[in-house]
Design a protein around this motif. Structure first.
Motif, mmCIF file in Angstrom:
data_model
loop_
_atom_site.group_PDB
_atom_site.id
_atom_site.type_symbol
_atom_site.label_atom_id
_atom_site.label_comp_id
_atom_site.label_asym_id
_atom_site.label_seq_id
_atom_site.Cartn_x
_atom_site.Cartn_y
_atom_site.Cartn_z
ATOM 1 N N GLU A 1 0.831 -1.218 0.000
ATOM 2 C CA GLU A 1 0.000 0.000 0.000
ATOM 3 C C GLU A 1 0.862 1.264 0.000
ATOM 4 N N GLU A 2 2.095 1.133 0.508
ATOM 5 C CA GLU A 2 3.005 2.280 0.507
ATOM 6 C C GLU A 2 3.391 2.680 -0.915
ATOM 7 N N LEU A 3 3.433 1.664 -1.782
ATOM 8 C CA LEU A 3 3.839 1.895 -3.161
ATOM 9 C C LEU A 3 2.875 2.844 -3.869
ATOM 10 N N ALA A 4 1.587 2.535 -3.794
ATOM 11 C CA ALA A 4 0.576 3.369 -4.453
ATOM 12 C C ALA A 4 0.568 4.775 -3.858
ATOM 13 N N SER A 5 0.667 4.868 -2.523
ATOM 14 C CA SER A 5 0.613 6.208 -1.930
ATOM 15 C C SER A 5 1.881 7.001 -2.267
ATOM 16 N N SER A 6 3.033 6.312 -2.402
ATOM 17 C CA SER A 6 4.272 6.999 -2.796
ATOM 18 C C SER A 6 4.140 7.572 -4.204
ATOM 19 N N ILE A 7 3.514 6.805 -5.104
ATOM 20 C CA ILE A 7 3.320 7.276 -6.485
ATOM 21 C C ILE A 7 2.474 8.553 -6.479
ATOM 22 N N ARG A 8 1.411 8.534 -5.696
ATOM 23 C CA ARG A 8 0.536 9.726 -5.634
ATOM 24 C C ARG A 8 1.287 10.938 -5.082
ATOM 25 N N LEU A 9 2.094 10.707 -4.045
ATOM 26 C CA LEU A 9 2.839 11.814 -3.427
ATOM 27 C C LEU A 9 3.885 12.377 -4.391
ATOM 28 N N VAL A 10 4.546 11.488 -5.150
ATOM 29 C CA VAL A 10 5.524 11.945 -6.143
ATOM 30 C C VAL A 10 4.811 12.794 -7.202
ATOM 31 N N MET A 11 3.606 12.379 -7.580
ATOM 32 C CA MET A 11 2.826 13.149 -8.563
ATOM 33 C C MET A 11 2.464 14.532 -8.028
ATOM 34 N N GLN A 12 2.361 14.638 -6.707
ATOM 35 C CA GLN A 12 2.056 15.953 -6.105
ATOM 36 C C GLN A 12 3.312 16.803 -5.933
ATOM 37 N N GLY A 13 4.458 16.281 -6.409
ATOM 38 C CA GLY A 13 5.692 17.063 -6.333
ATOM 39 C C GLY A 13 6.568 16.750 -5.136
ATOM 40 N N LYS A 14 6.161 15.733 -4.348
ATOM 41 C CA LYS A 14 6.995 15.382 -3.188
ATOM 42 C C LYS A 14 8.052 14.357 -3.606
ATOM 43 N N ARG A 15 9.073 14.220 -2.766
ATOM 44 C CA ARG A 15 10.094 13.188 -2.998
ATOM 45 C C ARG A 15 9.900 12.094 -1.963
ATOM 46 N N MET A 16 10.007 10.855 -2.402
ATOM 47 C CA MET A 16 9.794 9.729 -1.491
ATOM 48 C C MET A 16 11.042 8.857 -1.452
ATOM 49 N N TYR A 17 11.779 8.927 -0.329
ATOM 50 C CA TYR A 17 12.989 8.122 -0.213
ATOM 51 C C TYR A 17 12.854 7.195 0.992
#
Length: 199
Positions: free
Chosen positions: A107-123
């Motif tokens: 579930e982290e994967l899908a939410s990370s994709i959405r956050l990256v689309m909002q301009g955030k960085r996910m590391y």
């Protein structure tokens, strides 16, 4: 709808990732690649929003593909088993927006994709910890010697400046190389710069 290209050389993993992401209402997998070369051509042809790539792939690694795609509209997310700080630093330089580990919950994967689309960085948090917790192993005197080496000074000039014997400076330099696990002065300087240890 967020359009995604996945690049992964293990076919079972590629299929599983595709199915997993397609279950989400707002995500759509538009292309699948088995190596970095295919990933680049799919991104250029399909113009997806996100390209999610493994690192270790044939023909071109995920990092090489990310470097080549730098400047494209598509945001790159690395999904790998390798939590290596060297890989991570290279990925950041290539402009990668996400670096996630394969053992993260799905579930982290899908939410990370959405956050990256909002301009955030996910590391991955463990990589961030590694990057900032790595202490400089050199003593103050060794740091001083290395900084003078980086200024282009030779052993005799360093000895004069620090009022040491040339033999002592040579000993310092060989200790620096041992501690940093590098072969020569240039590698020592590069390594220290990459770690952000120079003033």
């Amino acid at each position: 709808m967020i359009r995604i290209v996945i690049a992964e050389d293990q076919r079972m993993m590629l299929g599983a990732l595709g199915s997993l992401l397609d279950l989400e209402d707002d995500l759509e997998v538009v292309g699948k690649a088995g190596n970095g070369e295919e990933a680049i051509s799919l991104v250029r042809r399909l113009k997806p929003d996100i390209c999610m790539m493994d690192i270790e792939m044939p023909e071109k690694t995920g990092l090489e593909a990310a470097e080549e795609l730098k400047g494209e509209e598509c945001k790159v997310i690395i999904l790998t088993t390798f939590a290596r700080s060297g890989y991570f630093q290279r990925a950041i330089k290539a402009g990668v927006k996400g670096y996630l580990l394969k053992d993260s919950p799905s579930e982290e994967l899908a939410s990370s994709i959405r956050l990256v689309m909002q301009g955030k960085r996910m590391y991955a948090p463990e990589l961030m910890d590694d990057m900032y917790s790595e202490e400089n192993p050199l003593t103050d005197r060794e740091k001083e010697v290395l900084e003078l080496v980086a200024d282009g000074k030779n052993t005799k000039e360093i000895a004069d400046e620090l009022q040491l014997k040339t033999g002592t400076v040579r000993n310092y330099i060989s200790t620096i190389l041992d501690k940093l696990e590098v072969k020569n002065r240039i590698e020592a300087i590069t390594h220290s710069k990459e770690k952000g240890w120079f003033k």
